[in-house]
Design a protein around this motif. Sequence first.
Motif, PDB file in Angstrom:
ATOM      1  N   ASN A  13       0.816  -1.212   0.000  1.00 15.40           N
ATOM      2  CA  ASN A  13       0.000   0.000   0.000  1.00 15.40           C
ATOM      3  C   ASN A  13       0.851   1.263   0.000  1.00 15.40           C
ATOM      4  N   TRP A  14       1.974   1.257   0.665  1.00 17.98           N
ATOM      5  CA  TRP A  14       2.794   2.469   0.729  1.00 17.98           C
ATOM      6  C   TRP A  14       3.369   2.805  -0.634  1.00 17.98           C
ATOM      7  N   LEU A  15       3.680   1.785  -1.437  1.00 16.50           N
ATOM      8  CA  LEU A  15       4.236   2.050  -2.757  1.00 16.50           C
ATOM      9  C   LEU A  15       3.175   2.626  -3.693  1.00 16.50           C
ATOM     10  N   LEU A  16       1.960   2.113  -3.617  1.00 16.62           N
ATOM     11  CA  LEU A  16       0.878   2.658  -4.432  1.00 16.62           C
ATOM     12  C   LEU A  16       0.594   4.109  -4.063  1.00 16.62           C
ATOM     13  N   GLY A  17       0.621   4.425  -2.788  1.00 17.16           N
ATOM     14  CA  GLY A  17       0.435   5.806  -2.344  1.00 17.16           C
ATOM     15  C   GLY A  17       1.561   6.707  -2.818  1.00 17.16           C
ATOM     16  N   ALA A  18       2.782   6.190  -2.773  1.00 18.26           N
ATOM     17  CA  ALA A  18       3.930   6.984  -3.222  1.00 18.26           C
ATOM     18  C   ALA A  18       3.854   7.261  -4.723  1.00 18.26           C
ATOM     19  N   VAL A  19       3.409   6.291  -5.499  1.00 19.59           N
ATOM     20  CA  VAL A  19       3.262   6.488  -6.938  1.00 19.59           C
ATOM     21  C   VAL A  19       2.176   7.524  -7.214  1.00 19.59           C
ATOM     22  N   ALA A  20       1.065   7.446  -6.488  1.00 23.18           N
ATOM     23  CA  ALA A  20      -0.020   8.424  -6.675  1.00 23.18           C
ATOM     24  C   ALA A  20       0.441   9.834  -6.320  1.00 23.18           C
ATOM     25  N   VAL A  21       1.184   9.985  -5.241  1.00 21.98           N
ATOM     26  CA  VAL A  21       1.690  11.297  -4.840  1.00 21.98           C
ATOM     27  C   VAL A  21       2.694  11.819  -5.862  1.00 21.98           C
ATOM     28  N   ALA A  22       3.540  10.938  -6.385  1.00 16.73           N
ATOM     29  CA  ALA A  22       4.512  11.357  -7.400  1.00 16.73           C
ATOM     30  C   ALA A  22       3.811  11.836  -8.671  1.00 16.73           C
ATOM     31  N   ILE A  23       2.733  11.174  -9.061  1.00 22.31           N
ATOM     32  CA  ILE A  23       1.968  11.602 -10.236  1.00 22.31           C
ATOM     33  C   ILE A  23       1.334  12.964  -9.991  1.00 22.31           C
ATOM     34  N   LEU A  24       0.757  13.178  -8.811  1.00 22.30           N
ATOM     35  CA  LEU A  24       0.146  14.478  -8.497  1.00 22.30           C
ATOM     36  C   LEU A  24       1.182  15.592  -8.447  1.00 22.30           C
ATOM     37  N   ILE A  25       2.364  15.309  -7.927  1.00 18.05           N
ATOM     38  CA  ILE A  25       3.435  16.312  -7.913  1.00 18.05           C
ATOM     39  C   ILE A  25       3.867  16.637  -9.335  1.00 18.05           C
ATOM     40  N   GLY A  26       3.942  15.631 -10.193  1.00 21.29           N
ATOM     41  CA  GLY A  26       4.278  15.858 -11.595  1.00 21.29           C
ATOM     42  C   GLY A  26       3.244  16.712 -12.297  1.00 21.29           C
ATOM     43  N   GLY A  56       1.216  26.355 -17.531  1.00 23.14           N
ATOM     44  CA  GLY A  56       0.068  27.244 -17.420  1.00 23.14           C
ATOM     45  C   GLY A  56      -1.234  26.549 -17.117  1.00 23.14           C
ATOM     46  N   HIS A  57      -1.445  25.319 -17.576  1.00 23.02           N
ATOM     47  CA  HIS A  57      -2.701  24.630 -17.303  1.00 23.02           C
ATOM     48  C   HIS A  57      -2.512  23.149 -17.578  1.00 23.02           C
ATOM     49  N   MET A  58      -3.186  22.323 -16.773  1.00 21.62           N
ATOM     50  CA  MET A  58      -3.126  20.875 -16.970  1.00 21.62           C
ATOM     51  C   MET A  58      -4.452  20.302 -16.521  1.00 21.62           C
ATOM     52  N   ALA A  59      -5.030  19.410 -17.317  1.00 21.42           N
ATOM     53  CA  ALA A  59      -6.277  18.751 -16.962  1.00 21.42           C
ATOM     54  C   ALA A  59      -6.138  17.256 -17.214  1.00 21.42           C
ATOM     55  N   VAL A  60      -6.618  16.461 -16.261  1.00 18.33           N
ATOM     56  CA  VAL A  60      -6.572  15.012 -16.373  1.00 18.33           C
ATOM     57  C   VAL A  60      -7.990  14.494 -16.180  1.00 18.33           C
ATOM     58  N   GLU A  61      -8.459  13.662 -17.119  1.00 24.23           N
ATOM     59  CA  GLU A  61      -9.803  13.094 -17.031  1.00 24.23           C
ATOM     60  C   GLU A  61      -9.686  11.601 -16.807  1.00 24.23           C
ATOM     61  N   LEU A  62     -10.417  11.101 -15.794  1.00 24.14           N
ATOM     62  CA  LEU A  62     -10.383   9.689 -15.472  1.00 24.14           C
ATOM     63  C   LEU A  62     -11.710   9.300 -14.842  1.00 24.14           C
ATOM     64  N   ALA A  63     -12.355   8.296 -15.395  1.00 23.76           N
ATOM     65  CA  ALA A  63     -13.589   7.723 -14.847  1.00 23.76           C
ATOM     66  C   ALA A  63     -14.688   8.764 -14.672  1.00 23.76           C
TER      67      ALA A  63
END
Length: 68
Positions: free
Chosen positions: A10-23, A32-39
């Motif tokens: 679980n800690w690795l999945l959380g770390a990957v999610a946080v790394a994606i959000l930081i990116g 200037g702007h970024m949008a991500v669409e999912l589900a």
Amino acid sequence: MSKGTLLTNNWLLGAVAVAILIGIALVASLQGHMAVELAGLELSVAPHEDGGLRVALARAGGSGLLPL
């Protein structure tokens, strides 16, 4: 030690999610702007006029398919 792959931790999945959000935040602040669409949800990140970032979470209006 427990058996299993690194992706079952679980800690690795959380770390990957946080790394994606930081990116996403880094690209939004530089470009200037970024949008991500999912589900059916859209996460939009854009720079704010007074500094910082504006984060918005909304229901996506489109079907998610590219128009022809």
